[in-house]
Design a protein around this motif. Sequence first.
Motif, PDB file in Angstrom:
ATOM      1  N   THR A 199       0.825  -1.208   0.000  1.00  0.00           N
ATOM      2  CA  THR A 199       0.000   0.000   0.000  1.00  0.00           C
ATOM      3  C   THR A 199       0.859   1.257   0.000  1.00  0.00           C
ATOM      4  O   THR A 199       0.568   2.226  -0.716  1.00  0.00           O
ATOM      5  CB  THR A 199      -0.944  -0.002   1.215  1.00  0.00           C
ATOM      6  N   LEU A 200       1.920   1.273   0.784  1.00  0.00           N
ATOM      7  CA  LEU A 200       2.843   2.405   0.781  1.00  0.00           C
ATOM      8  C   LEU A 200       3.441   2.614  -0.610  1.00  0.00           C
ATOM      9  O   LEU A 200       3.531   3.751  -1.106  1.00  0.00           O
ATOM     10  CB  LEU A 200       3.970   2.179   1.792  1.00  0.00           C
ATOM     11  N   ARG A 201       3.825   1.528  -1.245  1.00  0.00           N
ATOM     12  CA  ARG A 201       4.426   1.611  -2.575  1.00  0.00           C
ATOM     13  C   ARG A 201       3.414   2.098  -3.603  1.00  0.00           C
ATOM     14  O   ARG A 201       3.751   2.903  -4.485  1.00  0.00           O
ATOM     15  CB  ARG A 201       4.966   0.243  -2.984  1.00  0.00           C
ATOM     16  N   GLU A 202       2.191   1.612  -3.494  1.00  0.00           N
ATOM     17  CA  GLU A 202       1.154   1.976  -4.469  1.00  0.00           C
ATOM     18  C   GLU A 202       0.829   3.464  -4.396  1.00  0.00           C
ATOM     19  O   GLU A 202       0.677   4.128  -5.430  1.00  0.00           O
ATOM     20  CB  GLU A 202      -0.104   1.133  -4.221  1.00  0.00           C
ATOM     21  N   TRP A 203       0.721   3.989  -3.175  1.00  0.00           N
ATOM     22  CA  TRP A 203       0.425   5.418  -3.034  1.00  0.00           C
ATOM     23  C   TRP A 203       1.589   6.266  -3.557  1.00  0.00           C
ATOM     24  O   TRP A 203       1.382   7.303  -4.183  1.00  0.00           O
ATOM     25  CB  TRP A 203       0.138   5.739  -1.569  1.00  0.00           C
ATOM     26  N   GLU A 204       2.788   5.791  -3.339  1.00  0.00           N
ATOM     27  CA  GLU A 204       3.962   6.493  -3.854  1.00  0.00           C
ATOM     28  C   GLU A 204       3.961   6.502  -5.382  1.00  0.00           C
ATOM     29  O   GLU A 204       4.232   7.536  -6.011  1.00  0.00           O
ATOM     30  CB  GLU A 204       5.226   5.807  -3.329  1.00  0.00           C
ATOM     31  N   ARG A 205       3.629   5.356  -5.974  1.00  0.00           N
ATOM     32  CA  ARG A 205       3.567   5.268  -7.436  1.00  0.00           C
ATOM     33  C   ARG A 205       2.488   6.175  -8.001  1.00  0.00           C
ATOM     34  O   ARG A 205       2.608   6.681  -9.115  1.00  0.00           O
ATOM     35  CB  ARG A 205       3.323   3.817  -7.877  1.00  0.00           C
ATOM     36  N   ALA A 206       1.422   6.373  -7.221  1.00  0.00           N
ATOM     37  CA  ALA A 206       0.324   7.232  -7.664  1.00  0.00           C
ATOM     38  C   ALA A 206       0.673   8.718  -7.559  1.00  0.00           C
ATOM     39  O   ALA A 206      -0.124   9.567  -7.965  1.00  0.00           O
ATOM     40  CB  ALA A 206      -0.931   6.940  -6.839  1.00  0.00           C
ATOM     41  N   LEU A 261       4.331   9.806   8.780  1.00  0.00           N
ATOM     42  CA  LEU A 261       3.978   8.908   9.878  1.00  0.00           C
ATOM     43  C   LEU A 261       3.939   9.694  11.183  1.00  0.00           C
ATOM     44  O   LEU A 261       4.891  10.403  11.512  1.00  0.00           O
ATOM     45  CB  LEU A 261       5.015   7.786   9.958  1.00  0.00           C
ATOM     46  N   LEU A 262       2.827   9.573  11.894  1.00  0.00           N
ATOM     47  CA  LEU A 262       2.687  10.222  13.194  1.00  0.00           C
ATOM     48  C   LEU A 262       2.186   9.202  14.200  1.00  0.00           C
ATOM     49  O   LEU A 262       1.132   8.591  14.011  1.00  0.00           O
ATOM     50  CB  LEU A 262       1.701  11.398  13.118  1.00  0.00           C
ATOM     51  N   ILE A 275      11.216   0.954   5.545  1.00  0.00           N
ATOM     52  CA  ILE A 275      10.122   1.723   4.935  1.00  0.00           C
ATOM     53  C   ILE A 275      10.262   3.226   5.185  1.00  0.00           C
ATOM     54  O   ILE A 275       9.403   4.005   4.772  1.00  0.00           O
ATOM     55  CB  ILE A 275       8.744   1.244   5.436  1.00  0.00           C
ATOM     56  N   ASP A 276      11.328   3.636   5.851  1.00  0.00           N
ATOM     57  CA  ASP A 276      11.490   5.053   6.178  1.00  0.00           C
ATOM     58  C   ASP A 276      11.560   5.926   4.926  1.00  0.00           C
ATOM     59  O   ASP A 276      11.139   7.084   4.950  1.00  0.00           O
ATOM     60  CB  ASP A 276      12.728   5.273   7.053  1.00  0.00           C
ATOM     61  N   ARG A 277      12.042   5.373   3.819  1.00  0.00           N
ATOM     62  CA  ARG A 277      12.175   6.164   2.595  1.00  0.00           C
ATOM     63  C   ARG A 277      10.817   6.569   2.009  1.00  0.00           C
ATOM     64  O   ARG A 277      10.749   7.464   1.158  1.00  0.00           O
ATOM     65  CB  ARG A 277      12.969   5.383   1.549  1.00  0.00           C
ATOM     66  N   HIS A 278       9.758   5.898   2.452  1.00  0.00           N
ATOM     67  CA  HIS A 278       8.424   6.228   1.931  1.00  0.00           C
ATOM     68  C   HIS A 278       7.835   7.484   2.580  1.00  0.00           C
ATOM     69  O   HIS A 278       6.829   8.007   2.088  1.00  0.00           O
ATOM     70  CB  HIS A 278       7.455   5.064   2.163  1.00  0.00           C
ATOM     71  N   VAL A 293     -12.648   0.616   7.388  1.00  0.00           N
ATOM     72  CA  VAL A 293     -12.196  -0.377   6.413  1.00  0.00           C
ATOM     73  C   VAL A 293     -11.476  -1.531   7.111  1.00  0.00           C
ATOM     74  O   VAL A 293     -11.005  -1.397   8.242  1.00  0.00           O
ATOM     75  CB  VAL A 293     -11.251   0.268   5.380  1.00  0.00           C
ATOM     76  N   ASP A 294     -11.377  -2.645   6.381  1.00  0.00           N
ATOM     77  CA  ASP A 294     -10.730  -3.835   6.924  1.00  0.00           C
ATOM     78  C   ASP A 294      -9.328  -4.066   6.384  1.00  0.00           C
ATOM     79  O   ASP A 294      -8.634  -4.981   6.828  1.00  0.00           O
ATOM     80  CB  ASP A 294     -11.588  -5.080   6.634  1.00  0.00           C
ATOM     81  N   THR A 295      -8.911  -3.281   5.391  1.00  0.00           N
ATOM     82  CA  THR A 295      -7.554  -3.393   4.856  1.00  0.00           C
ATOM     83  C   THR A 295      -6.997  -1.988   4.629  1.00  0.00           C
ATOM     84  O   THR A 295      -7.754  -1.018   4.444  1.00  0.00           O
ATOM     85  CB  THR A 295      -7.507  -4.146   3.501  1.00  0.00           C
ATOM     86  N   LEU A 296      -5.679  -1.897   4.615  1.00  0.00           N
ATOM     87  CA  LEU A 296      -5.041  -0.603   4.370  1.00  0.00           C
ATOM     88  C   LEU A 296      -5.224  -0.174   2.921  1.00  0.00           C
ATOM     89  O   LEU A 296      -5.345   1.027   2.627  1.00  0.00           O
ATOM     90  CB  LEU A 296      -3.557  -0.677   4.719  1.00  0.00           C
ATOM     91  N   ALA A 297      -5.268  -1.144   2.011  1.00  0.00           N
ATOM     92  CA  ALA A 297      -5.508  -0.816   0.609  1.00  0.00           C
ATOM     93  C   ALA A 297      -6.869  -0.158   0.434  1.00  0.00           C
ATOM     94  O   ALA A 297      -7.025   0.808  -0.330  1.00  0.00           O
ATOM     95  CB  ALA A 297      -5.409  -2.079  -0.240  1.00  0.00           C
ATOM     96  N   ASP A 298      -7.869  -0.674   1.139  1.00  0.00           N
ATOM     97  CA  ASP A 298      -9.201  -0.051   1.080  1.00  0.00           C
ATOM     98  C   ASP A 298      -9.172   1.360   1.660  1.00  0.00           C
ATOM     99  O   ASP A 298      -9.901   2.246   1.200  1.00  0.00           O
ATOM    100  CB  ASP A 298     -10.206  -0.900   1.852  1.00  0.00           C
TER     101      ASP A 298
END
Length: 211
Positions: free
Chosen positions: A92-99, A105-106, A123-126, A201-206
Amino acid sequence: MRHIVWDWNGTLFDDIEAVVGATNAVFEPYGVGAYDADGFRAVYTRPIWTAYERMLGRPLADGEWELMDQGFHDHYHRLMLECGLTADALSTLREWERAGGSQSLLSMWWHERLVAKVAEYGIDRHFTRVDGLLHSVPGGHKAESMVAHIKALGVDPADVLVIGDSVDDAHAAQHVGARAVLYTGGMTSRRDLQALGVPVVDTLADAVDHA
């Protein structure tokens, strides 16, 4: 939405078993029966000392919260070693970055530990920014930390989506004028999340679909 502010514990980091296990260890000397995840969610609230009073059925004595909180973290930091990222966190982190979106992060977990753990998972680079708890009392509300986080990012709150697992995440988003989506994998019951009137939601992708 152009920017996502992620929560850590119970959202990107799947630590519900460590939280419940540490809580049970703290309450064992009080004779309070062991909770499972659903039982814990039924009594959980913030500030956390209010949940502890609910579990004990009485107000906490002077100094009792500090001792219980220290005990919780001692147990949690041992048990969390068995935990990992939520199943779809990395994708999900990668997908949002690609978008083309940005993300930060807080967390209300200690800043030094948070930064180290995020780096450990690579994952800090995201994230454009990672903020944890520095000087505030642990277990408190997130709203003021969100104000400082948004200010440091220099983003318009109207362009921000907060993704977390607690009522407190939604309140923090509303406090700064951002939107919120709440994930069911953390410490709060679905009933309490749905009562806020924000997407659940039940998933982070959702969750990211709402951005």
